[in-house]
Write a protein that holds these residues in place. Structure first.
Motif, mmCIF file in Angstrom:
data_model
loop_
_atom_site.group_PDB
_atom_site.id
_atom_site.type_symbol
_atom_site.label_atom_id
_atom_site.label_comp_id
_atom_site.label_asym_id
_atom_site.label_seq_id
_atom_site.Cartn_x
_atom_site.Cartn_y
_atom_site.Cartn_z
ATOM 1 N N PRO A 102 0.796 -1.235 0.000
ATOM 2 C CA PRO A 102 0.000 0.000 0.000
ATOM 3 C C PRO A 102 0.824 1.279 0.000
ATOM 4 O O PRO A 102 0.312 2.346 -0.368
ATOM 5 N N VAL A 103 2.072 1.214 0.417
ATOM 6 C CA VAL A 103 2.909 2.413 0.434
ATOM 7 C C VAL A 103 3.641 2.584 -0.892
ATOM 8 O O VAL A 103 3.602 3.650 -1.515
ATOM 9 N N ASP A 104 4.308 1.532 -1.356
ATOM 10 C CA ASP A 104 5.163 1.646 -2.536
ATOM 11 C C ASP A 104 4.393 1.646 -3.855
ATOM 12 O O ASP A 104 4.806 2.294 -4.813
ATOM 13 N N GLU A 105 3.288 0.929 -3.916
ATOM 14 C CA GLU A 105 2.571 0.843 -5.191
ATOM 15 C C GLU A 105 2.107 2.204 -5.710
ATOM 16 O O GLU A 105 2.357 2.528 -6.880
ATOM 17 N N PRO A 106 1.462 3.046 -4.893
ATOM 18 C CA PRO A 106 1.057 4.365 -5.410
ATOM 19 C C PRO A 106 2.232 5.222 -5.843
ATOM 20 O O PRO A 106 2.125 5.989 -6.819
ATOM 21 N N VAL A 107 3.350 5.104 -5.139
ATOM 22 C CA VAL A 107 4.544 5.873 -5.508
ATOM 23 C C VAL A 107 5.007 5.487 -6.901
ATOM 24 O O VAL A 107 5.295 6.344 -7.749
ATOM 25 N N TRP A 108 5.072 4.187 -7.163
ATOM 26 C CA TRP A 108 5.542 3.732 -8.453
ATOM 27 C C TRP A 108 4.530 4.002 -9.555
ATOM 28 O O TRP A 108 4.908 4.269 -10.709
ATOM 29 N N ARG A 109 3.247 3.957 -9.246
ATOM 30 C CA ARG A 109 2.250 4.320 -10.245
ATOM 31 C C ARG A 109 2.457 5.765 -10.693
ATOM 32 O O ARG A 109 2.356 6.088 -11.887
ATOM 33 N N ASP A 110 2.745 6.629 -9.737
ATOM 34 C CA ASP A 110 2.967 8.040 -10.053
ATOM 35 C C ASP A 110 4.241 8.220 -10.883
ATOM 36 O O ASP A 110 4.254 8.955 -11.877
ATOM 37 N N ILE A 111 5.320 7.540 -10.474
ATOM 38 C CA ILE A 111 6.585 7.635 -11.212
ATOM 39 C C ILE A 111 6.400 7.184 -12.654
ATOM 40 O O ILE A 111 6.839 7.857 -13.608
ATOM 41 N N LEU A 112 5.747 6.061 -12.835
ATOM 42 C CA LEU A 112 5.578 5.499 -14.177
ATOM 43 C C LEU A 112 4.617 6.324 -15.021
ATOM 44 O O LEU A 112 4.822 6.473 -16.233
#
Length: 206
Positions: A102-112
Motif C-alpha cells: 500500500p505504500v510503494d505501489e502508489p509511488v511507483w504508479r505516479d513515477i511510471l
C-alpha cells in the motif's frame, strides 16, 4: 570456453546499473588464475545481474556462460559461480519487489505515469524478462546438485532454495534434496531444504 560471448549484444541489454557492457569482462574474469580477480568479478556480478534479489535481461544472457564456467574443469572457485547461478535462478523483477504494498505501489504508479507508462504494463514486461531468466536457469539446473554438499553453508542454502523453485524438475531434484536433508546439520540450510520439499508436486496432499 565462452565462445559466442562477444556475439551477444550486451550494449542492448541491461542490468541493475544500466547497460550490460561490463558483463563479458566479468564473466571472463571468473576464469582468471588470479583469486582476487575471480572474487571481485563474482561480487560485481552479484551486484548487477542479481541485485538484492532482482534480475534483468542481462541475467538471462549471462546464465548459459555461467553454466559453461561451472562445468569447465579448469575453472576454480566454482562454489562462487554456483552461488551466483542459484541466486539468479531465484530472482524476481525489480517492480515485483519494489512496487508492491500500500505504500510503494502508489509511488511507483505516479513515477511510471509521468513516463507515460502503467504499472500493469511494466509488470507484464518484467514478468516476461523474469521468465527468460527462469528458462535459462532451468536448462542447466542439474549442475547445481553437487553444491547441496558444498562446504559453505550459504551456498548449500541458496542452492536448496533454487532447486525448490523449479517443481518441473522435482523428479530428479527431490531425491537429492531428501538425501541432503538426511545429513544436513545447519538449521538454516535444513529450513531451506524442507521448504523446497514443500514445493514438489503433490506435497500439499502428502
Amino acid at each position: 570456453m565462452l565462445d559466442g560471448l562477444d556475439a551477444v549484444g550486451w550494449s542492448s541489454l541491461t542490468h541493475a546499473y544500466g547497460e550490460a557492457t561490463d558483463v563479458p569482462e566479468l564473466l571472463r574474469a571468473l576464469a582468471s588464475p588470479d583469486p582476487q580477480e575471480r572474487e571481485e568479478a563474482s561480487d560485481e556480478l552479484l551486484g548487477n545481474i542479481w541485485h538484492q534479489g532482482t534480475v534483468y535481461p542481462a541475467s538471462a544472457a549471462a546464465v548459459p556462460f555461467l553454466y559453461e564456467l561451472l562445468t569447465a574443469p579448469e575453472v576454480q572457485d566454482k562454489s562462487a559461480i554456483a552461488l551466483l547461478l542459484a541466486c539468479v535462478a531465484t530472482g524476481a523483477g525489480y517492480l515485483e519487489v519494489h512496487a508492491a504494498g500500500p505504500v510503494d505501489e502508489p509511488v511507483w504508479r505516479d513515477i511510471l505515469s509521468k513516463q507515460g507508462k502503467t504499472l500493469e504494463r511494466e509488470l507484464e514486461r518484467e514478468a516476461a524478462e523474469v521468465g527468460n531468466v527462469r528458462r535459462a536457469a532451468s536448462v542447466g539446473l542439474r549442475h547445481l546438485l553437487p553444491y547441496l554438499n558444498d562446504p559453505d553453508e550459504e551456498v548449500r542454502q541458496v542452492v536448496a532454495t533454487a532447486l525448490g523453485r523449479y517443481p518441473e524438475h522435482a523428479g530428479w531434484a527431490q531425491p537429492a534434496i531428501e538425501a541432503a536433508l538426511a545429513s544436513e546439520r545447519d538449521e538454516d540450510v535444513r529450513a531451506a531444504l524442507i521448504q523446497s520439499q514443500s514445493h514438489r508436486p503433490g506435497a500439499a496432499h502428502d
